[in-house]
Motif scaffolding. Structure first.
Motif, PDB file in Angstrom:
ATOM      1  N   PRO A 131      12.590   8.592 -15.045  1.00  0.00           N
ATOM      2  CA  PRO A 131      11.170   8.937 -15.180  1.00  0.00           C
ATOM      3  C   PRO A 131      10.275   7.778 -14.761  1.00  0.00           C
ATOM      4  O   PRO A 131      10.613   6.614 -15.005  1.00  0.00           O
ATOM      5  CB  PRO A 131      11.000   9.239 -16.681  1.00  0.00           C
ATOM      6  N   GLN A 132       9.172   8.093 -14.131  1.00  0.00           N
ATOM      7  CA  GLN A 132       8.237   7.056 -13.664  1.00  0.00           C
ATOM      8  C   GLN A 132       6.820   7.501 -14.017  1.00  0.00           C
ATOM      9  O   GLN A 132       6.408   8.594 -13.640  1.00  0.00           O
ATOM     10  CB  GLN A 132       8.366   6.882 -12.151  1.00  0.00           C
ATOM     11  N   ILE A 133       6.106   6.676 -14.755  1.00  0.00           N
ATOM     12  CA  ILE A 133       4.689   6.945 -14.998  1.00  0.00           C
ATOM     13  C   ILE A 133       3.932   6.636 -13.708  1.00  0.00           C
ATOM     14  O   ILE A 133       4.213   5.617 -13.051  1.00  0.00           O
ATOM     15  CB  ILE A 133       4.146   6.088 -16.152  1.00  0.00           C
ATOM     16  N   LEU A 134       3.018   7.506 -13.354  1.00  0.00           N
ATOM     17  CA  LEU A 134       2.187   7.256 -12.167  1.00  0.00           C
ATOM     18  C   LEU A 134       0.953   6.461 -12.577  1.00  0.00           C
ATOM     19  O   LEU A 134       0.362   6.704 -13.627  1.00  0.00           O
ATOM     20  CB  LEU A 134       1.780   8.585 -11.530  1.00  0.00           C
ATOM     21  N   TRP A 135       0.582   5.514 -11.737  1.00  0.00           N
ATOM     22  CA  TRP A 135      -0.507   4.589 -12.041  1.00  0.00           C
ATOM     23  C   TRP A 135      -1.612   4.709 -10.996  1.00  0.00           C
ATOM     24  O   TRP A 135      -1.351   5.136  -9.866  1.00  0.00           O
ATOM     25  CB  TRP A 135       0.015   3.142 -12.037  1.00  0.00           C
ATOM     26  N   PRO A 136      -2.796   4.288 -11.341  1.00  0.00           N
ATOM     27  CA  PRO A 136      -3.804   4.097 -10.292  1.00  0.00           C
ATOM     28  C   PRO A 136      -3.273   3.029  -9.316  1.00  0.00           C
ATOM     29  O   PRO A 136      -2.481   2.169  -9.717  1.00  0.00           O
ATOM     30  CB  PRO A 136      -5.025   3.540 -11.049  1.00  0.00           C
ATOM     31  N   ASP A 137      -3.720   3.081  -8.064  1.00  0.00           N
ATOM     32  CA  ASP A 137      -3.357   2.015  -7.121  1.00  0.00           C
ATOM     33  C   ASP A 137      -3.720   0.669  -7.766  1.00  0.00           C
ATOM     34  O   ASP A 137      -4.812   0.520  -8.326  1.00  0.00           O
ATOM     35  CB  ASP A 137      -4.164   2.138  -5.821  1.00  0.00           C
TER      36      ASP A 137
ATOM     37  N   PHE B 108       2.177   4.884  -7.275  1.00  0.00           N
ATOM     38  CA  PHE B 108       0.738   5.182  -7.253  1.00  0.00           C
ATOM     39  C   PHE B 108       0.535   6.697  -7.252  1.00  0.00           C
ATOM     40  O   PHE B 108       1.042   7.408  -6.362  1.00  0.00           O
ATOM     41  CB  PHE B 108       0.071   4.592  -6.004  1.00  0.00           C
ATOM     42  N   ALA B 109      -0.235   7.205  -8.200  1.00  0.00           N
ATOM     43  CA  ALA B 109      -0.496   8.643  -8.298  1.00  0.00           C
ATOM     44  C   ALA B 109      -1.110   9.166  -7.000  1.00  0.00           C
ATOM     45  O   ALA B 109      -0.871  10.314  -6.607  1.00  0.00           O
ATOM     46  CB  ALA B 109      -1.417   8.927  -9.477  1.00  0.00           C
ATOM     47  N   SER B 110      -1.880   8.308  -6.328  1.00  0.00           N
ATOM     48  CA  SER B 110      -2.599   8.735  -5.124  1.00  0.00           C
ATOM     49  C   SER B 110      -1.673   9.266  -4.028  1.00  0.00           C
ATOM     50  O   SER B 110      -2.106  10.040  -3.178  1.00  0.00           O
ATOM     51  CB  SER B 110      -3.426   7.566  -4.578  1.00  0.00           C
ATOM     52  N   GLY B 111      -0.401   8.905  -4.063  1.00  0.00           N
ATOM     53  CA  GLY B 111       0.530   9.362  -3.037  1.00  0.00           C
ATOM     54  C   GLY B 111       1.308  10.609  -3.422  1.00  0.00           C
ATOM     55  O   GLY B 111       2.182  11.045  -2.681  1.00  0.00           O
TER      56      GLY B 111
ATOM     57  N   GLU C 201       0.853  -1.194   0.000  1.00  0.00           N
ATOM     58  CA  GLU C 201       0.000   0.000   0.000  1.00  0.00           C
ATOM     59  C   GLU C 201       0.884   1.237   0.000  1.00  0.00           C
ATOM     60  O   GLU C 201       1.943   1.240   0.626  1.00  0.00           O
ATOM     61  CB  GLU C 201      -0.876   0.005   1.254  1.00  0.00           C
ATOM     62  N   GLY C 202       0.447   2.290  -0.711  1.00  0.00           N
ATOM     63  CA  GLY C 202       1.227   3.522  -0.746  1.00  0.00           C
ATOM     64  C   GLY C 202       2.478   3.421  -1.597  1.00  0.00           C
ATOM     65  O   GLY C 202       3.417   4.202  -1.448  1.00  0.00           O
ATOM     66  N   HIS C 203       2.507   2.467  -2.524  1.00  0.00           N
ATOM     67  CA  HIS C 203       3.688   2.308  -3.383  1.00  0.00           C
ATOM     68  C   HIS C 203       3.995   3.603  -4.141  1.00  0.00           C
ATOM     69  O   HIS C 203       3.075   4.319  -4.554  1.00  0.00           O
ATOM     70  CB  HIS C 203       3.449   1.154  -4.374  1.00  0.00           C
ATOM     71  N   GLY C 204       5.280   3.874  -4.331  1.00  0.00           N
ATOM     72  CA  GLY C 204       5.719   5.124  -4.956  1.00  0.00           C
ATOM     73  C   GLY C 204       5.240   5.333  -6.376  1.00  0.00           C
ATOM     74  O   GLY C 204       5.266   6.458  -6.889  1.00  0.00           O
TER      75      GLY C 204
END
Ligand code: VGL
Ligand code: ZN
Length: 208
Positions: A75-81, A56-59, A51-54
């Motif tokens: 570079p890292q694309i942000l994903w939904p959880d 995840f856009a949610s963080g 949970e809270g993985h880097g």
């Protein structure tokens, strides 16, 4: 030479109804099961985030899924959880013939770094241990299928080639996420990496 099948991330969250659904993701299950039936040796990979993985856009305040940010490793694309450890979304698709697998390789379990490839985390330097496992067992050729073609399958195939393995991608047993043209890019990068592109029929033989 004995080849080993690597079935990549065929998990509920990557299938329609999941939290990071790949279009048509569930359609790989039947062709991948045909491959599993045909291969004496099978590895499954499982995206397995705390949970809270880097990734995840949610963080990330003010960021939305599919935006790209700069992290220390690039570079890292942000994903939904997605594929949170122990949740139903992280389970394999219920129809995947998972019992034949000799190894289930979990990846992406470190909060601060993503891991698309089955071989390296996203710094492309921290090994998962898969290369050693395959070499110890004498495998020099890997056959890849699953989700998503343009992320985890692509990066695994590139790393396999970089490590000196022969690599085959079974394209009709894969589906792509296609973020900003990444599906077309994947084909070009696979060819550049020296991966072979095949169909299920090429591999298992077409029934007479
Ligand atoms: C994947 C994005 C994030 C994949 C995993 O399996 O291709 N893509 N995590
Ligand atoms: Zn992931």
């Amino acid at each position: 030479m004995t080849a080993i099948l690597i079935a990549v991330d065929i998990q509920n969250d990557f299938c329609p109804g999941g939290r990071l659904a790949v279009p048509g993701g569930d359609q790989v299950v039947e062709p991948v099961n045909r491959l599993i039936e045909a291969f004496p040796h099978v590895v499954l990979t499982q995206d397995w985030h705390p949970e809270g993985h880097g990734s995840f856009a949610s963080g990330h305040a003010g960021r939305a899924p599919y935006e790209t940010i700069a992290l220390p490793y690039g570079p890292q694309i942000l994903w939904p959880d997605h594929c949170v450890q122990g949740t139903p979304g992280a389970d394999f698709h219920p129809n995947l013939w998972a019992n034949r697998a000799e190894l289930v390789l979990r990846k992406g379990y470190r909060r601060e770094i993503d891991s698309y490839s089955a071989f390296f985390e996203n710094d492309r330097a921290t090994p998962t241990g898969l290369a050693g496992y395959l070499r110890d067992r004498g495998f020099r050729r890997v056959v890849l299928a699953g989700l998503a073609l343009d992320f985890c399958v692509l990066w695994s195939a590139e790393d396999a080639r970089r490590l000196g393995f022969e690599a085959v991608v079974v394209e009709d047993a894969c589906r792509a996420l296609d973020v900003d043209g990444s599906a077309a890019d994947a084909r070009r990068r696979l060819t550049e990496a020296g991966a072979e592109i095949a169909t299920v029929g090429d591999i298992v033989g077409v029934p007479a």
